[in-house]
Design a protein around this motif. Sequence first.
Motif, PDB file in Angstrom:
ATOM      1  N   LEU A  51       0.826  -1.201   0.000  1.00 25.64           N
ATOM      2  CA  LEU A  51       0.000   0.000   0.000  1.00 25.64           C
ATOM      3  C   LEU A  51       0.863   1.256   0.000  1.00 25.64           C
ATOM      4  CD1 LEU A  51      -2.820   1.206   0.042  1.00 25.64           C
ATOM      5  CD2 LEU A  51      -2.794   1.018   2.546  1.00 25.64           C
ATOM      6  N   ALA A  52       1.972   1.247   0.737  1.00 23.21           N
ATOM      7  CA  ALA A  52       2.856   2.415   0.792  1.00 23.21           C
ATOM      8  C   ALA A  52       3.358   2.780  -0.607  1.00 23.21           C
ATOM      9  CB  ALA A  52       4.033   2.142   1.723  1.00 23.21           C
ATOM     10  N   GLY A  53       3.777   1.802  -1.367  1.00 23.93           N
ATOM     11  CA  GLY A  53       4.250   2.039  -2.727  1.00 23.93           C
ATOM     12  C   GLY A  53       3.143   2.511  -3.646  1.00 23.93           C
ATOM     13  N   GLY A  63       0.892  14.021  -9.955  1.00 20.27           N
ATOM     14  CA  GLY A  63       1.551  15.304  -9.723  1.00 20.27           C
ATOM     15  C   GLY A  63       1.152  15.975  -8.433  1.00 20.27           C
ATOM     16  N   LEU A  64       0.890  15.161  -7.408  1.00 22.16           N
ATOM     17  CA  LEU A  64       0.425  15.695  -6.128  1.00 22.16           C
ATOM     18  C   LEU A  64       1.547  15.715  -5.096  1.00 22.16           C
ATOM     19  CD1 LEU A  64      -2.908  13.679  -5.882  1.00 22.16           C
ATOM     20  CD2 LEU A  64      -2.655  16.075  -6.571  1.00 22.16           C
ATOM     21  N   SER A  65       1.683  16.821  -4.418  1.00 22.25           N
ATOM     22  CA  SER A  65       2.615  16.893  -3.295  1.00 22.25           C
ATOM     23  C   SER A  65       1.975  16.164  -2.116  1.00 22.25           C
ATOM     24  CB  SER A  65       2.866  18.355  -2.918  1.00 22.25           C
ATOM     25  OG  SER A  65       1.656  18.950  -2.465  1.00 22.25           O
ATOM     26  N   HIS A  66       2.759  15.947  -1.060  1.00 15.83           N
ATOM     27  CA  HIS A  66       2.189  15.358   0.162  1.00 15.83           C
ATOM     28  C   HIS A  66       1.040  16.247   0.652  1.00 15.83           C
ATOM     29  CE1 HIS A  66       6.193  13.325   0.452  1.00 15.83           C
ATOM     30  NE2 HIS A  66       5.406  12.333   0.816  1.00 15.83           N
ATOM     31  N   LYS A  67       1.256  17.542   0.586  1.00 12.57           N
ATOM     32  CA  LYS A  67       0.258  18.494   1.079  1.00 12.57           C
ATOM     33  C   LYS A  67      -1.043  18.410   0.279  1.00 12.57           C
ATOM     34  CE  LYS A  67      -0.225  23.369   2.266  1.00 12.57           C
ATOM     35  NZ  LYS A  67       0.470  24.660   2.342  1.00 12.57           N
ATOM     36  N   ALA A  77       0.057  16.688   5.622  1.00 12.33           N
ATOM     37  CA  ALA A  77       1.087  16.247   4.673  1.00 12.33           C
ATOM     38  C   ALA A  77       2.032  15.236   5.305  1.00 12.33           C
ATOM     39  CB  ALA A  77       1.872  17.449   4.154  1.00 12.33           C
ATOM     40  N   SER A  78       2.360  15.429   6.579  1.00 14.12           N
ATOM     41  CA  SER A  78       3.276  14.503   7.252  1.00 14.12           C
ATOM     42  C   SER A  78       2.650  13.116   7.398  1.00 14.12           C
ATOM     43  CB  SER A  78       3.703  15.042   8.617  1.00 14.12           C
ATOM     44  OG  SER A  78       2.577  15.183   9.465  1.00 14.12           O
ATOM     45  N   THR A  79       1.329  13.054   7.454  1.00 16.94           N
ATOM     46  CA  THR A  79       0.636  11.770   7.529  1.00 16.94           C
ATOM     47  C   THR A  79       0.820  11.009   6.223  1.00 16.94           C
ATOM     48  OG1 THR A  79      -0.999  12.686   9.048  1.00 16.94           O
ATOM     49  CG2 THR A  79      -1.618  10.684   7.876  1.00 16.94           C
ATOM     50  N   ILE A  80       0.736  11.713   5.096  1.00 19.22           N
ATOM     51  CA  ILE A  80       0.960  11.066   3.799  1.00 19.22           C
ATOM     52  C   ILE A  80       2.384  10.513   3.747  1.00 19.22           C
ATOM     53  CG2 ILE A  80       1.067  11.401   1.292  1.00 19.22           C
ATOM     54  CD1 ILE A  80      -1.801  11.567   2.441  1.00 19.22           C
ATOM     55  N   GLY A  81       3.348  11.313   4.194  1.00 19.19           N
ATOM     56  CA  GLY A  81       4.740  10.860   4.235  1.00 19.19           C
ATOM     57  C   GLY A  81       4.906   9.620   5.091  1.00 19.19           C
ATOM     58  N   ALA A  82       4.221   9.596   6.215  1.00 16.94           N
ATOM     59  CA  ALA A  82       4.296   8.435   7.117  1.00 16.94           C
ATOM     60  C   ALA A  82       3.695   7.201   6.452  1.00 16.94           C
ATOM     61  CB  ALA A  82       3.571   8.737   8.431  1.00 16.94           C
ATOM     62  N   TRP A  83       2.583   7.375   5.763  1.00 17.05           N
ATOM     63  CA  TRP A  83       1.968   6.249   5.065  1.00 17.05           C
ATOM     64  C   TRP A  83       2.891   5.693   3.991  1.00 17.05           C
ATOM     65  CZ3 TRP A  83      -3.479   8.752   4.015  1.00 17.05           C
ATOM     66  CH2 TRP A  83      -4.174   8.842   5.223  1.00 17.05           C
ATOM     67  N   GLU A  84       3.602   6.587   3.308  1.00 15.62           N
ATOM     68  CA  GLU A  84       4.533   6.142   2.268  1.00 15.62           C
ATOM     69  C   GLU A  84       5.739   5.413   2.861  1.00 15.62           C
ATOM     70  OE1 GLU A  84       5.492   9.487  -0.240  1.00 15.62           O
ATOM     71  OE2 GLU A  84       3.488   9.511  -1.118  1.00 15.62           O
ATOM     72  N   GLU A  87       3.922   3.350   7.664  1.00 13.52           N
ATOM     73  CA  GLU A  87       3.483   3.489   9.050  1.00 13.52           C
ATOM     74  C   GLU A  87       1.976   3.283   9.100  1.00 13.52           C
ATOM     75  OE1 GLU A  87       5.149   7.116  10.634  1.00 13.52           O
ATOM     76  OE2 GLU A  87       7.164   6.490  10.067  1.00 13.52           O
ATOM     77  N   SER A  88       1.444   3.074  10.276  1.00 11.42           N
ATOM     78  CA  SER A  88       0.046   2.648  10.423  1.00 11.42           C
ATOM     79  C   SER A  88      -0.967   3.647   9.858  1.00 11.42           C
ATOM     80  CB  SER A  88      -0.268   2.373  11.887  1.00 11.42           C
ATOM     81  OG  SER A  88      -0.321   3.580  12.607  1.00 11.42           O
ATOM     82  N   ILE A  89      -2.076   3.078   9.385  1.00  6.45           N
ATOM     83  CA  ILE A  89      -3.173   3.849   8.817  1.00  6.45           C
ATOM     84  C   ILE A  89      -4.445   3.430   9.542  1.00  6.45           C
ATOM     85  CG2 ILE A  89      -4.501   4.309   6.724  1.00  6.45           C
ATOM     86  CD1 ILE A  89      -2.034   3.469   5.113  1.00  6.45           C
ATOM     87  N   SER A  90      -5.226   4.417   9.987  1.00  8.49           N
ATOM     88  CA  SER A  90      -6.483   4.098  10.669  1.00  8.49           C
ATOM     89  C   SER A  90      -7.451   3.459   9.675  1.00  8.49           C
ATOM     90  CB  SER A  90      -7.106   5.375  11.254  1.00  8.49           C
ATOM     91  OG  SER A  90      -7.624   6.180  10.210  1.00  8.49           O
ATOM     92  N   LYS A  91      -8.426   2.732  10.200  1.00 12.09           N
ATOM     93  CA  LYS A  91      -9.408   2.066   9.334  1.00 12.09           C
ATOM     94  C   LYS A  91     -10.166   3.075   8.487  1.00 12.09           C
ATOM     95  CE  LYS A  91     -10.140  -2.153  11.917  1.00 12.09           C
ATOM     96  NZ  LYS A  91     -11.104  -3.038  12.537  1.00 12.09           N
ATOM     97  N   LYS A  92     -10.504   4.210   9.082  1.00 10.23           N
ATOM     98  CA  LYS A  92     -11.238   5.257   8.357  1.00 10.23           C
ATOM     99  C   LYS A  92     -10.396   5.754   7.179  1.00 10.23           C
ATOM    100  CE  LYS A  92     -12.567  10.048   8.821  1.00 10.23           C
ATOM    101  NZ  LYS A  92     -12.294  11.223   9.596  1.00 10.23           N
TER     102      LYS A  92
END
Length: 107
Positions: A51-53, A63-67, A77-84, A87-92
């Motif tokens: 999923l991260a990839g 063409g989307l930034s993290h923000k 934006a930092s959450t997107i970076g963490a997902w990439e 790192e954990s993602i909530s069910k929602k």
Amino acid sequence: MKQEDVGKQIGVSTDCITYWENNRSKPMIHQLPHIVEFLGYDPFKVEEIGLAGQIKSYRIQNGLSHKKLGKILGVDASTIGAWEKNESISKKNLKQLLKLLAIHLSF
């Protein structure tokens, strides 16, 4: 083709093309879809393992930034970076991501 013609097709200046060719700068993320369209292939291909990839690949292909992706999904934006970084993602948020990425997984 002249750099000027390439720049016009991609939507950037001639200087921008020159800098890219001489490795003085790199394209900005919002320019990547235009470059891929011009070339007819994706030189920025990201490995889509897990999923991260897939998140990173989707973001870059569009063409989307993290923000900007964060704004679409209602997260920072930092959450997107963490997902990439896998790192954990909530069910929602996972539900939103799967919908966005059009991934149909069976759990």
